[in-house]
Write a protein that holds these residues in place. Sequence first.
Motif, mmCIF file in Angstrom:
data_model
loop_
_atom_site.group_PDB
_atom_site.id
_atom_site.type_symbol
_atom_site.label_atom_id
_atom_site.label_comp_id
_atom_site.label_asym_id
_atom_site.label_seq_id
_atom_site.Cartn_x
_atom_site.Cartn_y
_atom_site.Cartn_z
ATOM 1 N N ALA A 80 0.848 -1.194 0.000
ATOM 2 C CA ALA A 80 0.000 0.000 0.000
ATOM 3 C C ALA A 80 0.878 1.237 0.000
ATOM 4 C CB ALA A 80 -0.920 0.001 1.222
ATOM 5 N N GLY A 81 0.264 2.360 -0.361
ATOM 6 C CA GLY A 81 1.012 3.611 -0.346
ATOM 7 C C GLY A 81 0.122 4.807 -0.581
ATOM 8 N N LEU A 82 0.677 5.978 -0.376
ATOM 9 C CA LEU A 82 -0.059 7.228 -0.516
ATOM 10 C C LEU A 82 -0.246 7.616 -1.977
ATOM 11 C CD1 LEU A 82 1.745 9.407 2.175
ATOM 12 C CD2 LEU A 82 -0.449 8.245 2.420
ATOM 13 N N LEU A 83 -1.291 8.381 -2.220
ATOM 14 C CA LEU A 83 -1.465 9.065 -3.502
ATOM 15 C C LEU A 83 -0.718 10.390 -3.367
ATOM 16 C CD1 LEU A 83 -5.259 8.337 -4.071
ATOM 17 C CD2 LEU A 83 -3.363 7.454 -5.442
ATOM 18 N N ASP A 84 0.553 10.362 -3.741
ATOM 19 C CA ASP A 84 1.436 11.497 -3.479
ATOM 20 C C ASP A 84 1.132 12.727 -4.324
ATOM 21 O OD1 ASP A 84 3.920 9.030 -3.129
ATOM 22 O OD2 ASP A 84 3.128 10.240 -1.497
ATOM 23 N N VAL A 85 0.532 12.508 -5.495
ATOM 24 C CA VAL A 85 0.277 13.612 -6.416
ATOM 25 C C VAL A 85 -1.233 13.842 -6.527
ATOM 26 C CG1 VAL A 85 0.612 14.461 -8.759
ATOM 27 C CG2 VAL A 85 2.349 13.002 -7.715
ATOM 28 N N PRO A 86 -1.733 15.055 -6.292
ATOM 29 C CA PRO A 86 -3.173 15.314 -6.434
ATOM 30 C C PRO A 86 -3.671 14.892 -7.805
ATOM 31 C CG PRO A 86 -2.089 17.179 -5.408
ATOM 32 C CD PRO A 86 -0.993 16.255 -5.852
ATOM 33 N N GLY A 87 -4.782 14.133 -7.833
ATOM 34 C CA GLY A 87 -5.349 13.681 -9.088
ATOM 35 C C GLY A 87 -4.647 12.490 -9.693
ATOM 36 N N GLU A 88 -3.683 11.905 -8.973
ATOM 37 C CA GLU A 88 -2.927 10.778 -9.498
ATOM 38 C C GLU A 88 -3.843 9.596 -9.795
ATOM 39 O OE1 GLU A 88 1.073 8.181 -8.353
ATOM 40 O OE2 GLU A 88 -0.004 9.250 -6.776
ATOM 41 N N ASN A 89 -3.588 8.934 -10.903
ATOM 42 C CA ASN A 89 -4.364 7.745 -11.260
ATOM 43 C C ASN A 89 -4.092 6.656 -10.226
ATOM 44 O OD1 ASN A 89 -4.970 5.129 -12.519
ATOM 45 N ND2 ASN A 89 -5.369 6.314 -14.355
ATOM 46 N N PRO A 90 -5.114 6.182 -9.507
ATOM 47 C CA PRO A 90 -4.871 5.205 -8.437
ATOM 48 C C PRO A 90 -4.329 3.867 -8.940
ATOM 49 C CG PRO A 90 -7.225 5.518 -8.786
ATOM 50 C CD PRO A 90 -6.528 6.579 -9.565
ATOM 51 N N LEU A 91 -4.703 3.466 -10.154
ATOM 52 C CA LEU A 91 -4.158 2.223 -10.696
ATOM 53 C C LEU A 91 -2.654 2.337 -10.884
ATOM 54 C CD1 LEU A 91 -4.338 -0.600 -11.916
ATOM 55 C CD2 LEU A 91 -4.911 0.481 -14.122
ATOM 56 N N HIS A 92 -2.196 3.453 -11.431
ATOM 57 C CA HIS A 92 -0.764 3.646 -11.626
ATOM 58 C C HIS A 92 -0.034 3.651 -10.281
ATOM 59 C CE1 HIS A 92 -1.765 5.884 -15.642
ATOM 60 N NE2 HIS A 92 -2.014 4.589 -15.697
ATOM 61 N N ALA A 93 -0.650 4.273 -9.280
ATOM 62 C CA ALA A 93 -0.045 4.299 -7.949
ATOM 63 C C ALA A 93 0.031 2.890 -7.360
ATOM 64 C CB ALA A 93 -0.846 5.214 -7.028
ATOM 65 N N ALA A 94 -1.015 2.097 -7.551
ATOM 66 C CA ALA A 94 -1.030 0.729 -7.034
ATOM 67 C C ALA A 94 0.027 -0.129 -7.716
ATOM 68 C CB ALA A 94 -2.416 0.119 -7.223
ATOM 69 N N GLN A 95 0.167 0.025 -9.013
ATOM 70 C CA GLN A 95 1.193 -0.724 -9.746
ATOM 71 C C GLN A 95 2.583 -0.343 -9.263
ATOM 72 O OE1 GLN A 95 -0.140 0.487 -13.648
ATOM 73 N NE2 GLN A 95 -1.216 -1.436 -14.013
ATOM 74 N N ARG A 96 2.766 0.930 -8.979
ATOM 75 C CA ARG A 96 4.052 1.393 -8.457
ATOM 76 C C ARG A 96 4.346 0.789 -7.087
ATOM 77 N NH1 ARG A 96 2.983 6.709 -7.733
ATOM 78 N NH2 ARG A 96 2.517 6.353 -5.527
ATOM 79 N N GLU A 97 3.341 0.773 -6.214
ATOM 80 C CA GLU A 97 3.548 0.235 -4.871
ATOM 81 C C GLU A 97 3.858 -1.262 -4.898
ATOM 82 O OE1 GLU A 97 3.933 1.912 -2.173
ATOM 83 O OE2 GLU A 97 3.455 3.821 -3.131
ATOM 84 N N LEU A 98 3.185 -2.007 -5.770
ATOM 85 C CA LEU A 98 3.443 -3.438 -5.877
ATOM 86 C C LEU A 98 4.873 -3.676 -6.350
ATOM 87 C CD1 LEU A 98 2.253 -6.286 -5.599
ATOM 88 C CD2 LEU A 98 1.519 -6.112 -7.994
ATOM 89 N N TYR A 99 5.329 -2.862 -7.274
ATOM 90 C CA TYR A 99 6.694 -2.968 -7.772
ATOM 91 C C TYR A 99 7.705 -2.600 -6.691
ATOM 92 C CZ TYR A 99 10.990 -1.626 -10.173
ATOM 93 O OH TYR A 99 12.302 -1.485 -10.530
ATOM 94 N N GLU A 100 7.473 -1.473 -6.021
ATOM 95 C CA GLU A 100 8.444 -0.993 -5.052
ATOM 96 C C GLU A 100 8.539 -1.878 -3.823
ATOM 97 O OE1 GLU A 100 7.545 3.051 -4.139
ATOM 98 O OE2 GLU A 100 8.182 3.814 -6.101
ATOM 99 N N GLU A 101 7.413 -2.360 -3.321
ATOM 100 C CA GLU A 101 7.420 -3.107 -2.074
ATOM 101 C C GLU A 101 7.653 -4.601 -2.263
ATOM 102 O OE1 GLU A 101 4.047 -2.183 0.364
ATOM 103 O OE2 GLU A 101 4.686 -0.092 0.630
ATOM 104 N N ALA A 102 7.318 -5.139 -3.439
ATOM 105 C CA ALA A 102 7.449 -6.581 -3.637
ATOM 106 C C ALA A 102 8.205 -6.976 -4.893
ATOM 107 C CB ALA A 102 6.053 -7.222 -3.657
ATOM 108 N N HIS A 103 8.537 -6.018 -5.739
ATOM 109 C CA HIS A 103 9.200 -6.274 -7.022
ATOM 110 C C HIS A 103 8.389 -7.280 -7.851
ATOM 111 C CE1 HIS A 103 12.619 -5.407 -9.535
ATOM 112 N NE2 HIS A 103 12.791 -6.688 -9.803
ATOM 113 N N VAL A 104 7.091 -7.026 -7.896
ATOM 114 C CA VAL A 104 6.140 -7.901 -8.598
ATOM 115 C C VAL A 104 5.280 -7.044 -9.515
ATOM 116 C CG1 VAL A 104 4.050 -9.307 -8.249
ATOM 117 C CG2 VAL A 104 6.086 -9.719 -6.857
ATOM 118 N N LYS A 105 4.886 -7.611 -10.656
ATOM 119 C CA LYS A 105 3.921 -6.965 -11.537
ATOM 120 C C LYS A 105 2.736 -7.904 -11.729
ATOM 121 C CE LYS A 105 5.940 -8.548 -15.917
ATOM 122 N NZ LYS A 105 6.443 -8.138 -17.252
#
Length: 208
Positions: A80-105
């Motif tokens: 999980a993670g924050l929506l750091d940028v106002p209006g950020e696409n939540p799917l893109h943020a979720a994909q980023r968090e999965l990559y950063e925290e687990a190195h998984v796509k």
Amino acid sequence: MTIKDTPEEWEIRGTRTPFTGAKTSMRTDEVVMPDGSVSARDYQVHPGSVAVLALDEEDRVLVIRQYRHPVRQRLWEIPAGLLDVPGENPLHAAQRELYEEAHVKAEDWRVLTDVYTTPGGCDEAVRIFLARELSEAQGERFAAEHEETDMELARVPVDELVRGVLAGELHNNCLVVGVLSLVAARRGEGLDALRPALAPWPARPFAS
């Protein structure tokens, strides 16, 4: 009667921000009550978050174990993670968090559920995604910092997580809501009937 949350905003006579932090702030609103009186309401202003229930082909959920200082516990959670940028696409943020925290796509993404974590004292909204068809991500691993340098990673069967939730052994909000929502979706119309990954999210509108 339709059981459905609806937008509503009571009159605010005044507002102030007594504290501003790096990611969140505290706000005090003077709110007009139905009887005409005015009461102060203190709450945390939050940018919103995303979380990912990543389910592999063996019916295991990808979970991480991380120290959470406010509750003085090391909790099992889903990425999980924050929506750091106002209006950020939540799917893109979720994909980023999965990559950063687990190195998984993941190839298949759905909206599992949307929640307000603590609506009596914080405006945080979380979109929890279901991610399937997992594989190892390409490229370098994300450089962890702070609490993340001590994270543990595991894949745990869904049934084991459900047992832990109901036994009071697992407490993270997104994990609890995500796992139980997964079970409910399976017993209902099935996982393929979940909302698409880019479904509208009124609590945190975004540009597709």
